[in-house]
Design a protein around this motif. Structure first.
Motif, short mmCIF file in Angstrom:
data_model
loop_
_atom_site.label_atom_id
_atom_site.label_comp_id
_atom_site.label_asym_id
_atom_site.label_seq_id
_atom_site.Cartn_x
_atom_site.Cartn_y
_atom_site.Cartn_z
N SER A 41 -11.27 8.62 0.72
CA SER A 41 -11.30 9.92 1.40
C SER A 41 -10.55 9.85 2.73
O SER A 41 -9.86 10.81 3.10
CB SER A 41 -12.74 10.40 1.61
OG SER A 41 -13.44 9.51 2.47
N PHE A 42 -10.62 8.72 3.43
CA PHE A 42 -9.87 8.56 4.69
C PHE A 42 -8.38 8.61 4.42
O PHE A 42 -7.61 9.28 5.14
CB PHE A 42 -10.25 7.24 5.36
CG PHE A 42 -9.39 6.90 6.54
CD1 PHE A 42 -9.50 7.61 7.73
CD2 PHE A 42 -8.46 5.89 6.46
CE1 PHE A 42 -8.70 7.30 8.81
CE2 PHE A 42 -7.64 5.57 7.54
CZ PHE A 42 -7.77 6.28 8.72
N PRO A 47 -3.22 10.27 5.75
CA PRO A 47 -2.33 9.28 5.13
C PRO A 47 -1.44 8.54 6.14
O PRO A 47 -1.21 7.34 6.00
CB PRO A 47 -1.50 10.09 4.14
CG PRO A 47 -1.61 11.50 4.59
CD PRO A 47 -2.92 11.62 5.29
N LEU A 48 -0.93 9.23 7.14
CA LEU A 48 -0.06 8.56 8.12
C LEU A 48 -0.84 7.56 8.95
O LEU A 48 -0.35 6.46 9.23
CB LEU A 48 0.62 9.60 9.02
CG LEU A 48 1.66 10.48 8.31
CD1 LEU A 48 2.23 11.51 9.28
CD2 LEU A 48 2.76 9.64 7.73
N LEU A 49 -2.04 7.93 9.36
CA LEU A 49 -2.87 7.01 10.13
C LEU A 49 -3.25 5.80 9.28
O LEU A 49 -3.26 4.66 9.78
CB LEU A 49 -4.12 7.72 10.63
CG LEU A 49 -5.06 6.91 11.52
CD1 LEU A 49 -4.33 6.39 12.75
CD2 LEU A 49 -6.25 7.76 11.92
N MET A 51 -1.47 4.51 6.81
CA MET A 51 -0.28 3.67 6.69
C MET A 51 -0.01 2.90 7.99
O MET A 51 0.35 1.72 7.96
CB MET A 51 0.93 4.51 6.30
CG MET A 51 0.89 4.97 4.87
SD MET A 51 2.27 6.02 4.41
CE MET A 51 3.65 4.95 4.70
N ALA A 52 -0.20 3.56 9.12
CA ALA A 52 0.00 2.90 10.41
C ALA A 52 -1.02 1.77 10.60
O ALA A 52 -0.68 0.70 11.11
CB ALA A 52 -0.10 3.92 11.55
N THR A 53 -2.23 2.00 10.17
CA THR A 53 -3.27 0.98 10.30
C THR A 53 -2.95 -0.23 9.44
O THR A 53 -3.06 -1.38 9.89
CB THR A 53 -4.64 1.56 9.88
OG1 THR A 53 -4.92 2.70 10.70
CG2 THR A 53 -5.74 0.55 10.03
N VAL A 54 -2.51 0.00 8.22
CA VAL A 54 -2.14 -1.10 7.33
C VAL A 54 -0.94 -1.86 7.88
O VAL A 54 -0.90 -3.09 7.86
CB VAL A 54 -1.86 -0.57 5.90
CG1 VAL A 54 -1.25 -1.64 5.03
CG2 VAL A 54 -3.14 -0.04 5.28
N PHE A 55 0.03 -1.13 8.40
CA PHE A 55 1.20 -1.79 9.00
C PHE A 55 0.79 -2.66 10.19
O PHE A 55 1.22 -3.80 10.31
CB PHE A 55 2.23 -0.74 9.44
CG PHE A 55 3.40 -1.34 10.16
CD1 PHE A 55 4.42 -1.94 9.45
CD2 PHE A 55 3.46 -1.33 11.55
CE1 PHE A 55 5.50 -2.51 10.10
CE2 PHE A 55 4.53 -1.89 12.22
CZ PHE A 55 5.56 -2.49 11.49
N ALA A 56 -0.05 -2.10 11.07
CA ALA A 56 -0.50 -2.85 12.24
C ALA A 56 -1.28 -4.10 11.84
O ALA A 56 -1.09 -5.18 12.42
CB ALA A 56 -1.33 -1.96 13.15
#
Length: 71
Positions: A41-42, A47-49, A51-56
């Protein structure tokens, strides 16, 4: 006679251990399932947040591994 008691005791202990292992596996499955639904659900909502979290997280993990291999 004594060997029979040891065999029965060992078998009973193995059965109890197997039951405990199955119990912990079921609890783990429930935990992963609930975490998966929250994460899904998150990701759908942000979705952008996500992806940014996974990248970080990947970037930080790579930096830490890089530091460990330099030693």
């Amino acid at each position: 006679m004594e060997n029979d008691n040891i065999s029965n005791s060992g078998g009973r202990m193995m059965d109890e251990g197997r039951d405990k292992l199955n119990e912990y596996a079921d609890k783990g499955k429930e935990y992963v399932s609930s975490a998966n639904s929250v994460m899904t659900s998150f990701i759908r909502d942000e979705p952008l947040l996500a992806m940014a979290t996974v990248f970080a997280a990947g970037y930080l993990a790579a930096r830490m591994l890089n530091q460990l291999t330099r030693r």
